[in-house]
Design an enzyme around this catalytic site. Structure first.
Site, PDB file in Angstrom:
ATOM      1  N   GLU A 165     -34.227  -5.259  34.400  1.00 23.66           N
ATOM      2  CA  GLU A 165     -35.215  -4.886  33.378  1.00 23.66           C
ATOM      3  C   GLU A 165     -35.008  -5.660  32.085  1.00 23.66           C
ATOM      4  O   GLU A 165     -35.961  -6.194  31.515  1.00 23.66           O
ATOM      5  CB  GLU A 165     -35.138  -3.378  33.115  1.00 23.66           C
ATOM      6  CG  GLU A 165     -36.503  -2.758  33.101  1.00 23.66           C
ATOM      7  CD  GLU A 165     -36.537  -1.366  32.510  1.00 23.66           C
ATOM      8  OE1 GLU A 165     -37.018  -0.484  33.217  1.00 23.66           O
ATOM      9  OE2 GLU A 165     -36.104  -1.156  31.354  1.00 23.66           O
ATOM     10  N   GLN A 189     -46.535 -29.203   5.496  1.00 28.50           N
ATOM     11  CA  GLN A 189     -45.267 -29.217   6.236  1.00 28.50           C
ATOM     12  C   GLN A 189     -44.786 -27.789   6.529  1.00 28.50           C
ATOM     13  O   GLN A 189     -44.215 -27.513   7.590  1.00 28.50           O
ATOM     14  CB  GLN A 189     -44.203 -29.976   5.432  1.00 28.50           C
ATOM     15  CG  GLN A 189     -42.966 -30.263   6.251  1.00 28.50           C
ATOM     16  CD  GLN A 189     -41.908 -30.972   5.431  1.00 28.50           C
ATOM     17  OE1 GLN A 189     -41.612 -30.571   4.315  1.00 28.50           O
ATOM     18  NE2 GLN A 189     -41.359 -32.037   5.967  1.00 28.50           N
TER      19      GLN A 189
END
Ligand SMILES: Cc1cc2nc3c(=O)[nH]c(=O)nc-3n(C[C@H](O)[C@H](O)[C@H](O)COP(=O)(O)OP(=O)(O)OC[C@H]3O[C@@H](n4cnc5c(N)ncnc54)[C@H](O)[C@@H]3O)c2cc1C
Length: 355
Positions: free
Chosen positions: A214, A249
């Protein structure tokens, strides 16, 4: 007329759910024996196609939390009864461990199993936040069977939905409606000895094995959903004023970090899935996968919301805030980040024989 489990139409699982379960399950269960890793790839593909996160979580909880552990521990009689319905999804599985007093520690577990008058076992107590609970046909329930043995006194029980004394209540939760979360109340719920999975007292061993699958694989579908959101975010940014946001940027670096986080998380998920399929005693591999994937998904959802800014708030091209709320649920399912960190640290100390 009572039916042993809800009709498959009660769920909104996609048509290829059955094929994914069959791919992973062993040949002795009528599957292809390709293991959890192969199923992760298919779940991720469903996430990319836009299957809701709640549904992806429910399918994963069924396969990794119930069907695969049963295939590993069921007796021949249990396998004969449950292999086909679990493989086809006509019986949906739900793993019931968490209790209202606290899910992170077995010390807080109150649900008790005691000898019944008819030779079986009687369970009393409450479970909560059970994924698939509202639609499940079969519950894998962990209970305290031998009170003086601590965590070694836990037993895992297979309890069909129509068992007298089992009450299922749909839970109102913050997000992920497709996960069909429920609360269970067991009151004088008597099950035969044959309901014990593995053997009495083997609950911790079964839970540990289930957690390896899981924790490594539960959120694999969500990685696909995050990729889809990232693609849609890139398309939206590129379409704004000739792609003006992409000239910053700061925006590009945020996108690069999203790419890095998702790829790193996927690599850890794959390593964890391989270790679980090979039954390697490597709890840390699963814990690292769970930690990396769940944290990456929340961070990427937040990044997507920031990048889309007002557009996401207008639900264009999608509800970015809802994605944040949904991915936060992934931080807790299968154990919180703190619990994963504990597991990683403990294994590291044990391997170096420190303390
Ligand atoms: C979407 C979703 C799906 C879920 N599905 C299932 C399911 O199918 N079956 C099921 O049984 N449960 C399920 N859960 C429940 C989940 O497993 C628990 O929420 C989780 O284990 C934490 O338990 P708790 O919520 O009781 O928190 P608590 O254990 O009360 O923890 C509270 C806080 O204390 C911290 N903490 C606790 N112990 C430690 C420790 N030892 N060291 C450091 N910090 C600690 C926790 O990290 C947390 O921050 C699900 C939860 C969610 C949100």
């Amino acid at each position: 007329v009572t039916t042993p489990f809800p009709a498959p139409s009660a769920t909104a699982w996609p048509a290829d759910a059955e094929a994914i379960f069959a791919l992973a399950l062993p040949e002795s269960w009528g599957g292809a024996g390709r293991g959890a890793l192969a199923a992760c790839d298919r779940l991720e593909a469903l996430g990319r196609q836009g299957v809701p996160r709640g549904i992806l979580l429910g399918m994963a909880a069924h396969l990794f939390g119930v069907a695969l552990p049963l295939a590993a521990f069921a007796t021949p009689a249990q396998a004969a009864r449950w292999s086909a319905p679990l493989r086809c999804g006509t019986a949906i599985g739900a793993l019931a461990v968490t209790e209202p007093e606290g899910g992170s520690s077995f010390e807080a577990m109150r649900m008790q199993a005691r000898p019944g008058t008819g030779g079986g076992v009687v369970l009393d107590g409450e479970k909560t936040l059970v994924c698939n609970g509202a639609i499940a046909g079969l519950f894998l329930v962990l209970a305290r069977h031998f009170p003086d043995r601590g965590a070694l006194g836990l037993t895992a029980f297979l309890i069909p939905r129509d068992t007298p004394g089992l009450h299922v209540e749909k839970l109102e939760v913050a997000a992920l409606p497709g996960a069909a979360m429920a609360r269970l109340v067991l009151q004088g719920c008597e099950v035969p000895e044959e309901a014990v999975l593995g053997r009495a007292g083997a609950g911790l061993r079964i839970f540990t094995r289930a957690m390896r699958w899981e924790r490594a694989c539960l959120l694999s579908g969500w990685l696909g959903a995050a990729e889809r959101d990232l693609d849609r975010c890139l398309a939206a940014l590129g379409g704004r004023a000739g792609g003006a946001p992409l000239r910053h940027q700061a925006v590009l670096h945020r996108l690069a970090r999203m790419r890095l986080r998702l790829d790193a998380a996927r690599l850890l998920m794959r390593r964890g899935a391989e270790a679980a399929d090979a039954a390697r005693e490597d709890a840390a591999a699963a814990a690292m996968a769970k930690l990396a994937v769940s944290e990456a998904l929340v961070e990427c959802a937040q990044d997507t919301a920031r990048l889309l800014a007002g557009a996401g708030w207008r639900l264009d091209p999608f509800d970015a805030a809802a994605a944040v709320a949904e991915t936060i649920g992934g931080l807790f399912a299968s154990g919180t980040s703190e619990v994963q960190l504990d597991t990683i640290a403990r294994q590291m100390l044990a391997e170096r024989r420190v303390a």
